[in-house]
Scaffold this motif. Structure first.
Motif, PDB file in Angstrom:
ATOM      1  N   ALA B 189      69.897  34.807   6.349  1.00  0.00           N
ATOM      2  CA  ALA B 189      69.579  35.581   7.556  1.00  0.00           C
ATOM      3  C   ALA B 189      68.596  34.827   8.439  1.00  0.00           C
ATOM      4  CB  ALA B 189      69.010  36.938   7.161  1.00  0.00           C
ATOM      5  N   GLN B 190      67.586  34.216   7.798  1.00  0.00           N
ATOM      6  CA  GLN B 190      66.583  33.475   8.564  1.00  0.00           C
ATOM      7  C   GLN B 190      67.213  32.268   9.253  1.00  0.00           C
ATOM      8  OE1 GLN B 190      63.537  34.546   8.864  1.00  0.00           O
ATOM      9  NE2 GLN B 190      62.607  32.829   9.943  1.00  0.00           N
ATOM     10  N   ILE B 191      68.068  31.558   8.536  1.00  0.00           N
ATOM     11  CA  ILE B 191      68.762  30.400   9.130  1.00  0.00           C
ATOM     12  C   ILE B 191      69.559  30.851  10.341  1.00  0.00           C
ATOM     13  CG2 ILE B 191      70.612  28.734   8.774  1.00  0.00           C
ATOM     14  CD1 ILE B 191      69.764  28.471   5.942  1.00  0.00           C
ATOM     15  N   SER B 192      70.215  32.003  10.177  1.00  0.00           N
ATOM     16  CA  SER B 192      71.043  32.519  11.263  1.00  0.00           C
ATOM     17  C   SER B 192      70.189  32.758  12.513  1.00  0.00           C
ATOM     18  CB  SER B 192      71.715  33.804  10.797  1.00  0.00           C
ATOM     19  OG  SER B 192      72.514  34.322  11.791  1.00  0.00           O
ATOM     20  N   ILE B 193      68.968  33.273  12.343  1.00  0.00           N
ATOM     21  CA  ILE B 193      68.091  33.473  13.501  1.00  0.00           C
ATOM     22  C   ILE B 193      67.689  32.129  14.099  1.00  0.00           C
ATOM     23  CG2 ILE B 193      65.835  34.303  14.241  1.00  0.00           C
ATOM     24  CD1 ILE B 193      65.971  36.399  12.110  1.00  0.00           C
ATOM     25  N   GLU B 194      67.237  31.220  13.216  1.00  0.00           N
ATOM     26  CA  GLU B 194      66.674  29.955  13.706  1.00  0.00           C
ATOM     27  C   GLU B 194      67.718  29.095  14.402  1.00  0.00           C
ATOM     28  OE1 GLU B 194      63.512  29.029  13.362  1.00  0.00           O
ATOM     29  OE2 GLU B 194      62.790  30.640  12.065  1.00  0.00           O
TER      30      GLU B 194
END
Lengths: 115, 493
Positions: B189-194
């Motif tokens: 999820a964090q990768i998707s945001i970044e």
């Protein structure tokens, strides 16, 4: 510092791929080991290489440029996995050698076609 | 409720250890069946939970996301997981008869459990490095199962499999390393945001590297050559389990990553994926048409079916994805069942080779009908399960304007029908000179799994509504990454 690691990792990748393309299983084994280490080094170099500050979290420690511990932790895992894979490949090649008494890829292929 | 997410993988690993220590005990493998039952119950519970409450998230070790490892179960992964668990039970029961004691003593049943644990971990991992580790668990267990035994052919089949999978793993790992360097995150999820703020060129490169890495493991078009060399060599229970799990889980990982992480790059990859799908379908089925060894023929069909799934991914809409998900499920059941029936053809008819075997229909009509169900649902004949998957893909393809792809789908379907009819005529239907006589009886441990899988296949064909609805829901969830991000990181932000 990072550029050295990046360069080394790149050279290791090249050597690893070159060895993997060889027609002899010993070279393929070496190639796979080198390739695994090239990837580990790549992982290491993305986590900021920095030798003065340990990555301990104190107050406001996040503002001091420190090395990222997570990538080192991830490498530990991937070293173990890479080691296990290499061990398995070596064992398998040894078994193939026992059965076919040859380490040439072509011989194994021929053996397959004879079936 | 949320901690249930780790339950299937936990049970599987516990039983893997237990089976290893008690492998020489006489009833050890009967106890393993208990474990698989528990896993199936937990999987169904998870599916119900994720259907009822939306995405379930478990944080391991109490670390806050995005720092800790998270396990998340959405409808997609729980749905696939339920069918994998059913297949695991069937493969297990089948191997209780087929697997000789030297394999069992070498840890065969433990490897079955770790293989399941790996598949489950890949489906549920919410952390990309963790996903890699589970892929390795899956792949190493499959190495073990493939090379276990004293057969020469197994070793020569395992070598290319192991080396190419190793290469695929290295591709995946280096992509993860680069992704981590660029985004500073491992949580999906964090990768998707970044990634929103990362230039497209870099993201597209990573997506391409993932396609190559996972493509090697799930046998997509130019990378599939290891599969027909290795899948037919181990015992049939192993081949069937591989056919249903190993390659499919790779495709599932691709679905998840494209749905949640690389969705911004989809316009670049659409054409590439469509072509990969088309070429995978065509080359796979052409290989199958030319062959007479039933196991090799089925191995080529695996490749061809992977093409349909990739095609569904390329359409990247709710319709295309849900059809592809239904297709994966149908394939897990029907394809594995065909491998079991292939083994029965060898036991009852005398050979894997269709030109040498005796035809089974007169002596074993029931088995032949079960084959008929699975084979023609694979081909996509209307009331059977493959039809609904292909119909959905065709509808979605026409909506997206991929007329050529849809035409190829139909053409490949015809060739699949041809190849299955070949098996039917040579292996089952009567020929005067090679009719099989009733020499061996039906065998409970071998035939119950076949019966169960055929019944599920028939159920999926006649009453597809439930699974179709669930796969539509799964596709909707896969296509709404905001929901994931909110669920996983919601507490942290």
């Amino acid at each position: 510092m990072e550029w050295m690691l990046a360069l080394t990792s790149g050279i290791l990748f090249a050597i690893g791929v070159f060895c993997l393309l060889d027609g002899h299983f010993i070279k393929i084994v070496f190639g796979s080991v080198i390739l695994a280490n090239a990837v580990n080094l790549l992982f290491f170099s993305v986590g900021r290489v920095n030798r003065d500050t340990p990555a301990l979290i104190k107050d406001q420690a996040l503002h001091i440029p420190s090395a990222n511990p997570l990538s080192s932790a991830a490498i530990l895992t991937s070293i173990v996995i890479g080691f296990a894979l290499s061990a398995f490949i070596i064992a398998l090649v040894f078994r193939a050698y026992e059965q076919l008494s040859s380490l040439e890829v072509d011989q194994v292929v021929e053996h397959k076609e004879l079936e | 409720m949320n901690q249930v997410v780790v339950l299937p993988v936990f049970i599987a690993l516990c039983f893997a250890l237990m089976m290893f220590f008690f492998k020489k005990h006489r009833f050890a493998h009967h106890i393993g069946l208990l474990g698989l039952g528990a896993i199936l119950a937990a999987s169904v519970w998870l599916l119900y939970g994720s259907y009822d409450e939306g995405i379930l998230v478990a944080q391991l070790g109490g670390w806050r996301p995005p720092y800790g490892i998270s396990f998340q179960a959405d409808v997609f992964s729980s749905l696939i997981n339920v069918f994998i668990a059913i297949l695991a039970i069937c493969a297990y029961v089948f191997s209780m008869d087929e697997i000789k004691s030297y394999r069992a003593h070498a840890g065969y049943y433990s490897a079955m459990f770790t293989l399941y644990a790996g598949a489950n971990g890949v489906l549920f991992a919410g952390d990309i490095f963790n996903m890699y580790v589970w892929i390795e668990v899956l792949v190493v267990s499959s190495f073990l199962l493939l090379s276990m035994g004293q057969d020469k052919k197994q070793i020569t089949g395992a070598l290319p499999y192991v080396l190419l999978n190793f290469l695929g793993s290295m591709f995946i790992l280096s992509t993860i390393a680069l992704l981590y360097g660029l985004t500073g995150a491992l949580n999906i999820a964090q990768i998707s945001i970044e990634l929103a703020s990362v230039p497209d060129v870099a993201t597209a490169t990573f997506a391409a590297m993932f396609i190559v890495g996972i493509g090697i493991k799930s046998a997509i078009f130019p990378l599939f050559f290891w599969l027909p060399e290795s899948y037919h060599r181990p015992p049939a229970a192993v081949s069937a389990f591989f056919a249903g799990v190993v390659t499919k889980v790779g495709v599932c990982a691709l679905f998840k990553l494209f749905g949640l992480v690389f969705f911004r790059e989809m316009p670049y990859f659409k054409d590439i994926l469509v072509w990969i799908g088309i070429l995978t379908m065509v080359t796979g089925v052409l290989g199958a048409v030319a062959l007479y060894d039933i196991r090799r023929l089925l191995s080529y069909h695996i490749i061809s079916q992977i093409g349909y799934m990739i095609f569904g991914l390329a359409l990247f809409g709710v319709k295309g994805l849900s059809a592809a998900i239904f297709f994966i499920i149908h394939n897990i059941i029907a394809k594995s069942n065909l491998f079991f029936i292939g083994a029965e053809l060898k036991r009852l008819g005398g050979s894997y080779n269709l030109q040498k075997t005796r035809a089974l229909y007169r002596a074993y009509p029931f088995m032949s009908i079960l084959f008929f169900i699975s084979a023609y649902s694979l081909a996509g004949i209307p009331p059977l399960s493959g039809f609904w998957g292909k119909l959905g893909l065709a509808q979605a393809g026409i909506e997206e304007g991929e007329y050529f792809g849809v035409a190829v789908c139909f053409g490949v379907g015809l060739l699949t029908t041809y190849s299955m009819t070949k098996v039917w005529i040579l292996g089952f239907w009567e020929c005067s000179d090679k009719t099989c006589h009733l020499t061996q009886k039906y065998h409970l441990k071998r035939n119950v799994p076949i019966f169960i899988l055929s019944a599920i296949s028939l159920y999926l064909g006649l009453f597809p509504t439930l699974v179709l609805d669930l796969s539509t829901l799964a596709a909707e969830q896969l296509l709404s990454p905001e929901l994931y991000i909110q669920k996983i990181l919601g507490g942290a932000q």
